[in-house]
Design an enzyme around this catalytic site. Sequence first.
Site, mmCIF file in Angstrom:
data_model
loop_
_atom_site.group_PDB
_atom_site.id
_atom_site.type_symbol
_atom_site.label_atom_id
_atom_site.label_comp_id
_atom_site.label_asym_id
_atom_site.label_seq_id
_atom_site.Cartn_x
_atom_site.Cartn_y
_atom_site.Cartn_z
ATOM 1 N N ARG A 122 11.548 -2.091 11.008
ATOM 2 C CA ARG A 122 10.526 -1.740 11.991
ATOM 3 C C ARG A 122 10.393 -2.828 13.050
ATOM 4 N NH1 ARG A 122 5.393 0.111 8.555
ATOM 5 N NH2 ARG A 122 4.401 -1.024 10.218
ATOM 6 N N ARG A 174 -0.591 -9.215 13.245
ATOM 7 C CA ARG A 174 -1.154 -8.142 12.413
ATOM 8 C C ARG A 174 -2.013 -8.706 11.294
ATOM 9 N NH1 ARG A 174 4.139 -5.245 10.987
ATOM 10 N NH2 ARG A 174 2.887 -3.825 9.743
ATOM 11 N N LYS A 187 0.826 -1.215 0.000
ATOM 12 C CA LYS A 187 0.000 0.000 0.000
ATOM 13 C C LYS A 187 0.858 1.262 0.000
ATOM 14 C CE LYS A 187 -1.906 -1.002 3.958
ATOM 15 N NZ LYS A 187 -1.201 -2.273 4.226
ATOM 16 N N ARG A 212 -9.228 1.412 8.814
ATOM 17 C CA ARG A 212 -8.857 0.026 9.088
ATOM 18 C C ARG A 212 -9.933 -0.705 9.863
ATOM 19 N NH1 ARG A 212 -2.887 0.789 8.865
ATOM 20 N NH2 ARG A 212 -1.940 -1.248 8.796
ATOM 21 N N ARG A 259 11.561 -5.887 4.593
ATOM 22 C CA ARG A 259 11.242 -4.450 4.513
ATOM 23 C C ARG A 259 12.229 -3.628 5.333
ATOM 24 N NH1 ARG A 259 5.324 -2.013 5.369
ATOM 25 N NH2 ARG A 259 5.322 -3.113 7.352
#
Length: 213
Positions: A160, A171, A13, A88, A127
Amino acid sequence: MKIIMLGAPGAGKGTQARMISEKYGIPQISTGDIFRANIRNETELGKKAKSYMDQGLLVPDELTLDLVVDRLAQDDCAGGYILDGFPRTIPQAEALTGALKEQNTKIDFAIDVEVPDDNIVQRMSGRRACPKCGATYHIRYNPPQQDGICDGCGAELIQREDDKAETVQKRLTVYHSQTQPLIEYYKEQGCMHSVDGTRTMEEVFGDICALLG
Ligand code: ADP
Ligand code: ADP
Ligand code: ZN
């Protein structure tokens, strides 16, 4: 043009929102980035949000809603925007619809970036993020020119805290139970579109541009 990006954590996203923002000249509004900036600056909001984020849970709606409504009222949003990571939950979506209705407007495109859970874990583990400008990289699929350094601003990239495997699983569960129902919600509003997020970043972007026109 008002756009919402939907999709699992790590679906791409943010990556796509950034490309859309550049091409169409509209701001990218990422609630995750806003929360992380608040954590860095040790604000009250940041302190509250951190405990939820570290556990892979959503920050409660009451801490999220006003923040977004205020942001959308700023001048740079007058010509449209891309929401990346908001809404969300169904209550967030309803609040957004309500706030927009007051201005006689609505979301033009909700775009779901579809990626199966199996691919997500792989994406998240590679990531790397720039804490300064918010750019995202992937050690394999989208590496920076210089190892560990942001191409855009030269800051040192970080992994992260919530991209660790256990938190990613949590998540994903939260995504399926609380966020995925938004796809039905926006289908009913008649603005829902899906793209195959397993393709390369450029291919996904091509599909999105074809849709936006
Ligand atoms: P990702 O890019 O993996 O989808 P984000 O950066 O969007 O993650 O969000 C990171 C975390 O910030 C979420 O796991 C959640 O705790 C919090 N968060 C971000 N946006 C929202 C929102 N709209 N409502 C509640 N919590 C949010
Ligand atoms: P989200 O905002 O949905 O959490 P990101 O845009 O941060 O997702 O992307 C998650 C990770 O996957 C990042 O490391 C990013 O570089 C990488 N990525 C994004 N899109 C693709 C793609 N189409 N193919 C492979 N990797 C991708
Ligand atoms: Zn940067």
